[in-house]
Design an enzyme around this catalytic site. Structure first.
Site, PDB file in Angstrom:
ATOM      1  N   HIS A  99       0.837  -1.204   0.000  1.00 29.99           N
ATOM      2  CA  HIS A  99       0.000   0.000   0.000  1.00 29.99           C
ATOM      3  C   HIS A  99       0.869   1.251   0.000  1.00 29.99           C
ATOM      4  O   HIS A  99       0.617   2.197  -0.765  1.00 29.99           O
ATOM      5  CB  HIS A  99      -0.908   0.001   1.228  1.00 29.99           C
ATOM      6  CG  HIS A  99      -1.667   1.277   1.417  1.00 29.99           C
ATOM      7  ND1 HIS A  99      -2.906   1.501   0.851  1.00 29.99           N
ATOM      8  CD2 HIS A  99      -1.371   2.411   2.109  1.00 29.99           C
ATOM      9  CE1 HIS A  99      -3.326   2.703   1.186  1.00 29.99           C
ATOM     10  NE2 HIS A  99      -2.408   3.275   1.952  1.00 29.99           N
ATOM     11  N   GLU A 100       1.897   1.269   0.839  1.00 33.84           N
ATOM     12  CA  GLU A 100       2.786   2.428   0.885  1.00 33.84           C
ATOM     13  C   GLU A 100       3.560   2.575  -0.420  1.00 33.84           C
ATOM     14  O   GLU A 100       3.826   3.691  -0.871  1.00 33.84           O
ATOM     15  CB  GLU A 100       3.739   2.326   2.070  1.00 33.84           C
ATOM     16  CG  GLU A 100       3.059   2.298   3.425  1.00 33.84           C
ATOM     17  CD  GLU A 100       2.089   3.462   3.637  1.00 33.84           C
ATOM     18  OE1 GLU A 100       2.340   4.547   3.069  1.00 33.84           O
ATOM     19  OE2 GLU A 100       1.093   3.287   4.354  1.00 33.84           O
ATOM     20  N   HIS A 103       1.634   4.537  -2.853  1.00 30.47           N
ATOM     21  CA  HIS A 103       1.800   5.989  -2.748  1.00 30.47           C
ATOM     22  C   HIS A 103       3.060   6.447  -3.485  1.00 30.47           C
ATOM     23  O   HIS A 103       3.065   7.502  -4.138  1.00 30.47           O
ATOM     24  CB  HIS A 103       1.879   6.409  -1.287  1.00 30.47           C
ATOM     25  CG  HIS A 103       0.580   6.321  -0.559  1.00 30.47           C
ATOM     26  ND1 HIS A 103      -0.596   6.866  -1.060  1.00 30.47           N
ATOM     27  CD2 HIS A 103       0.249   5.760   0.628  1.00 30.47           C
ATOM     28  CE1 HIS A 103      -1.577   6.645  -0.199  1.00 30.47           C
ATOM     29  NE2 HIS A 103      -1.094   5.965   0.823  1.00 30.47           N
ATOM     30  N   HIS A 107       3.230   9.026  -6.620  1.00 30.07           N
ATOM     31  CA  HIS A 107       4.129  10.180  -6.671  1.00 30.07           C
ATOM     32  C   HIS A 107       4.961  10.155  -7.946  1.00 30.07           C
ATOM     33  O   HIS A 107       5.124  11.178  -8.627  1.00 30.07           O
ATOM     34  CB  HIS A 107       5.025  10.166  -5.439  1.00 30.07           C
ATOM     35  CG  HIS A 107       5.926  11.359  -5.346  1.00 30.07           C
ATOM     36  ND1 HIS A 107       7.203  11.291  -4.829  1.00 30.07           N
ATOM     37  CD2 HIS A 107       5.739  12.657  -5.712  1.00 30.07           C
ATOM     38  CE1 HIS A 107       7.750  12.492  -4.858  1.00 30.07           C
ATOM     39  NE2 HIS A 107       6.896  13.339  -5.395  1.00 30.07           N
TER      40      HIS A 107
END
Length: 229
Positions: A99-100, A103, A107
């Site tokens: 999940h991270e 991100h 980006h």
């Protein structure tokens, strides 16, 4: 009246939603943190594989203390994984790490909602902290309509941030599930368990947004109609 009134039930509802969501994510994560993945990959190892697979080599992976304190820092390009994720080979840890990574990929690809959220972070932080003092100043100076409206607008900035966070978080989870499934890092059964963890985590953001909306509604009901300038 500011502290004790009928509209306080809105704040209570928001608080209960937040507590329920927090309890749910903690219990769900604790359950699947006990399930070791067949691959044996730790959260950190899975994260590196995902980032490299996406062609991202300039994001550092760091260990951070705490429980579920995982986050991606777009300013420093650092993915920080908590104690229960970094070195754990559980399906829950791999899901959170993925999940991270979602991100980080957002980006890297210039995902618009993430860019908008990052841009309004300073405004949202200042607005949330300044809202109540400004409203109180407005009341102190004879129920100044202008100051009260400025205070409400400041609080609304924080609410807007919570709302923009929703698509960012849901998209990161969707990316995580797709990547883990397509790379076969997790089996179908394991992926189902990871989806439960990510769904529970997503509800914390939904609850936070709902609580913020309810608090804003309360402030509008209390002070939105005052005109005594």
């Amino acid at each position: 009246m500011f502290f004790y009134d009928a509209t306080y039930i809105l704040v209570l509802i928001g608080a209960l939603l937040s507590m329920w969501a927090s309890a749910r994510v903690n219990s769900t994560y604790k359950k699947y943190a006990q399930v070791r993945s067949a691959s044996g990959l730790t959260g950190a190892e899975a994260a590196r594989r995902i980032l490299n697979g996406a062609g991202i080599y300039d994001v550092r992976i760091e260990h951070i203390s705490g429980n579920l304190t995982d986050h991606y820092d777009p300013r420093g390009k650092v993915l920080r994984l908590s104690d229960t994720v970094y070195g754990s080979p559980s399906v829950a840890a791999i899901g959170v790490a993925a999940h991270e990574c979602g991100h980080a990929i957002q980006h890297d690809q210039g995902y618009a909602p993430l860019q908008i959220r990052s841009a309004i972070v300073p405004v949202a932080n200042i607005g949330t902290k300044a809202a109540f003092p400004i409203i109180l100043l407005g009341l102190f100076f004879g129920s100044s309509y202008t100051l009260i409206q400025v205070g409400l607008l400041c609080f609304a900035c924080g609410t807007l941030f919570q709302l923009i966070t929703l698509p960012v978080e849901f998209n990161a989870s969707a990316r995580a599930v797709d990547i883990l499934g397509n790379t076969h890092m997790l089996s179908d059964t394991e992926l189902g368990s990871t989806k439960k963890v990510l769904s529970a985590a997503a509800m914390t953001y939904v609850a936070a947004a709902a609580a913020s909306i309810l608090s804003l509604l309360r402030l509008v009901l209390l002070f939105g109609g005052r005109r005594r300038d």
